[in-house]
Scaffold this motif. Structure first.
Motif: not given
Length: 437
Positions: A63-78
């Motif tokens: 789920s790596r790209p999906q987690v990255a997408e969710q982080l981006a939607l929340r403006n949270v940097e991985g």
């Protein structure tokens, strides 16, 4: 049908695989990139075909790209350390969101009933649950990985009964749970390897976003022993993602998984091509140390004699003197560990009949029940095929049941090559069994 002959040849070529894979357990793992690329519906069709053939499938998704997408939607940097995600509370919420969305997508993909596809009339049930127990990865190099974890245990005792039910697929997400109720973010590769080990899977298949592995000279890497794979890994020429998959493949092989396949998903039907064609389309890693299973040399004569003498004494094997073994040493193959021969067999080809006899198949009593007899058999089958033989036969007085379980069929003296039929020992009355290669 434009070419019925070609179809018949194809069906005959895949039939041995279908026969061999029935009832076996495959763990199939794929990254989130496969879903993002729109390849999930095709993979679901291919895996449904496997289930229809009686193969027990455990599916592990990333789920790596999906987690990255969710982080981006929340403006949270991985945040990462040495390529491993540091999972804080915000990242964990994103991981849960991604896992839930992917689970629904996977269930939907396996619920389609498209006509003229492997999904036609299929009723595949996706079963998931708290099958993965985990613990925190902890502090590494002074960095706290917080809610990032590693697999502690797979609930194999709960998964096995589910797989026994027809048309069930078990789905594992890259999330694990602790006895205290915590949730940990895991890697898909870690979960897949742990599941394959716990379930004693016959195959672990990674359907990857990486291209086919190639060596430092650019040649394709099709097959490796786990020891050869370690050497490739230590040479540091593989891209990081490919090296990560290979690292986990080695771990699985060293822990008893017979075969690990790393297959790019770019090619349509890559999983089927890897499983049902001789050369495949990916890289296969085997737990077998290929260097220990080899053609014999003159230095092995003493070890072979020591191995077969007890069976010659009790009449299981025909007696062979040292001189005969020395003359025929090129016909023998041996398994060796640390300089000790603990298994052997001999191959005698009859080119005019395109048949070969396998004789003197022996495994030391100290090493029996570990699958070495079957390893030698497969090796001798490959030797016979390489020599252009189409059939392999054995003469045995005590082990016919073992050979029958491995595809040999009863035959008569008249079915043997003429030269071999003339030498048949009617006093021993050995049973004759033949296998089509």
């Amino acid at each position: 049908m434009e070419n019925p002959t070609q179809f018949v040849q194809w069906l005959r070529s895949v039939a041995p695989y279908i026969h061999a894979f029935g009832g076996k357990t495959f763990v199939v793992a794929f990254p989130g990139e496969l879903v993002a690329a729109g390849a999930l519906p095709v993979l679901a069709q291919d895996l449904s075909l496997l289930v229809g053939l009686g193969i027990r499938v455990v599916l592990v998704h990333g789920s790596r790209p999906q987690v990255a997408e969710q982080l981006a939607l929340r403006n949270v940097e991985g945040r990462f350390h040495n390529g491993v995600r540091i999972t804080d509370t915000a990242a964990m919420e994103c991981a849960k969101e991604a896992a839930g969305e992917l689970r629904l997508d996977i269930e939907a993909a396996f619920s389609q009933g498209l006509p003229n596809t492997p999904m036609s009339n299929a009723e595949i049930s996706i079963v998931s649950g708290n099958f993965v127990l985990a613990r925190p990865l902890g502090v590494i190099d002074g960095v706290d990985h917080e809610l990032t974890g590693v697999t502690r245990r797979i609930a194999a005792d709960k998964i096995h009964p589910i797989l026994q039910t027809e048309d069930n697929i078990v789905l594992l997400s890259p999330l694990g749970f602790s006895p205290t109720g915590e949730v940990f973010n895991l890697t898909m590769e870690d979960v897949a390897v742990s599941a394959a080990i716990a379930l004693r899977a016959d195959k672990l298949i990674f359907i990857t976003e990486t291209p086919l592995m190639s060596d430092i000279a650019g040649a394709e890497i099709r097959e490796l022993s786990s020891h050869q794979a370690e050497a490739v890994l230590q040479a540091h020429f593989l891209p990081p993602d490919a090296a990560f998959y290979l690292q986990h493949a080695i771990k699985a092989c060293h822990s008893g998984v017979d075969r690990v396949h790393v297959v790019p998903y770019e090619m349509d039907g890559s999983a089927l091509l890897e499983l049902f064609t001789h050369d495949g389309v990916g890289t296969m890693i085997s737990h077998e140390n290929l260097e220990s299973l080899r053609q014999a040399s003159i230095e092995d004569v003493g070890g072979i004699i020591k191995l077969i003498e007890p069976l010659e004494a009790d009449g299981t094997l025909v007696k062979r003197g040292r001189e005969l073994i020395e003359r025929e040493i090129e016909q023998f193959s041996v398994i060796e560990h640390d300089g000790v021969i603990f298994g052997c067999a001999a191959l005698y080809p009859f080119p005019e009949s395109k048949m070969a006899e396998m004789a003197c198949l022996t495994v030391s009593s100290e090493a029996q029940a570990q699958g070495d007899g079957e390893r030698i058999l497969k090796h001798m089958e490959n030797r016979a095929r390489a020599a252009g033989m189409t059939k392999l036969f054995v003469l045995t007085t005590r082990t016919s049941h073992w050979f029958k379980k491995r595809g040999f069929m009863p035959a008569t003296v008249d079915d043997l090559p003429k030269d071999r039929a003339h030498m048949y020992n009617w006093q021993r009355r050995s049973q004759i069994l033949i296998k089509t290669l």
